[in-house]
Design a protein around this motif. Structure first.
Motif, PDB file in Angstrom:
ATOM      1  N   ARG A   1       0.840  -1.195   0.000  1.00 21.21           N
ATOM      2  CA  ARG A   1       0.000   0.000   0.000  1.00 21.21           C
ATOM      3  C   ARG A   1       0.881   1.253   0.000  1.00 21.21           C
ATOM      4  NH1 ARG A   1      -1.985   2.893   3.878  1.00 21.21           N
ATOM      5  NH2 ARG A   1      -1.548   1.428   5.574  1.00 21.21           N
TER       6      ARG A   1
ATOM      7  N   GLN B   1      -5.348   3.860   3.337  1.00 21.94           N
ATOM      8  CA  GLN B   1      -6.287   2.781   3.642  1.00 21.94           C
ATOM      9  C   GLN B   1      -7.641   3.079   3.009  1.00 21.94           C
ATOM     10  OE1 GLN B   1      -5.947   2.777   7.935  1.00 21.94           O
ATOM     11  NE2 GLN B   1      -4.603   0.991   7.896  1.00 21.94           N
TER      12      GLN B   1
ATOM     13  N   ALA C   1      -9.463   0.740   0.211  1.00 26.60           N
ATOM     14  CA  ALA C   1     -10.809   0.234   0.508  1.00 26.60           C
ATOM     15  C   ALA C   1     -11.786   0.610  -0.609  1.00 26.60           C
ATOM     16  CB  ALA C   1     -11.287   0.789   1.847  1.00 26.60           C
TER      17      ALA C   1
ATOM     18  N   ILE D   1      -9.785  -3.173   5.629  1.00 28.94           N
ATOM     19  CA  ILE D   1      -8.355  -3.030   5.320  1.00 28.94           C
ATOM     20  C   ILE D   1      -7.537  -3.032   6.603  1.00 28.94           C
ATOM     21  CG2 ILE D   1      -6.590  -1.556   4.263  1.00 28.94           C
ATOM     22  CD1 ILE D   1      -8.603  -2.940   2.279  1.00 28.94           C
TER      23      ILE D   1
ATOM     24  N   GLU E   1      -4.709  -5.798   7.529  1.00 30.22           N
ATOM     25  CA  GLU E   1      -3.329  -5.393   7.806  1.00 30.22           C
ATOM     26  C   GLU E   1      -2.859  -5.843   9.182  1.00 30.22           C
ATOM     27  OE1 GLU E   1      -2.837  -1.216   7.065  1.00 30.22           O
ATOM     28  OE2 GLU E   1      -2.955  -1.481   4.890  1.00 30.22           O
TER      29      GLU E   1
ATOM     30  N   ILE F   1      -6.879  -7.828  -4.330  1.00 25.18           N
ATOM     31  CA  ILE F   1      -5.810  -7.034  -3.715  1.00 25.18           C
ATOM     32  C   ILE F   1      -4.499  -7.268  -4.462  1.00 25.18           C
ATOM     33  CG2 ILE F   1      -4.437  -6.648  -1.624  1.00 25.18           C
ATOM     34  CD1 ILE F   1      -6.952  -7.541  -0.019  1.00 25.18           C
TER      35      ILE F   1
END
Length: 68
Positions: free
Chosen positions: A9, A16, A20, A30, A34, A48
């Motif tokens: 990311r 985030q 999302a 998310i 994580e 993803i």
């Protein structure tokens, strides 16, 4: 299951919220992924991985204790 979602990311410059939105899930999803509190469904994991142009295997690391 461990994952490299935060690493990818950051590499791709996604917040985030942006990740999302891109995936059609909530920011809380998310965050949970994580933190390793939630393992995504296979379709979500694939989505993803496609966003980050990598394989599911590179993004998610199955640990020995995850295998039952």
């Amino acid at each position: 299951m461990k994952n490299k979602v935060p690493e990818y990311r950051g590499k791709y410059g996604f917040s985030q919220d942006k990740l999302a939105e891109t995936l059609g899930v909530s920011r809380q999803t998310i965050i949970s992924i994580e933190k390793g509190k939630y393992n995504p469904s296979l379709p979500l994991a694939i989505h993803i991985a496609k966003v980050f142009q990598t394989s599911v295997e590179n993004l998610f690391i199955l640990e020995d204790h995850d295998i039952k």
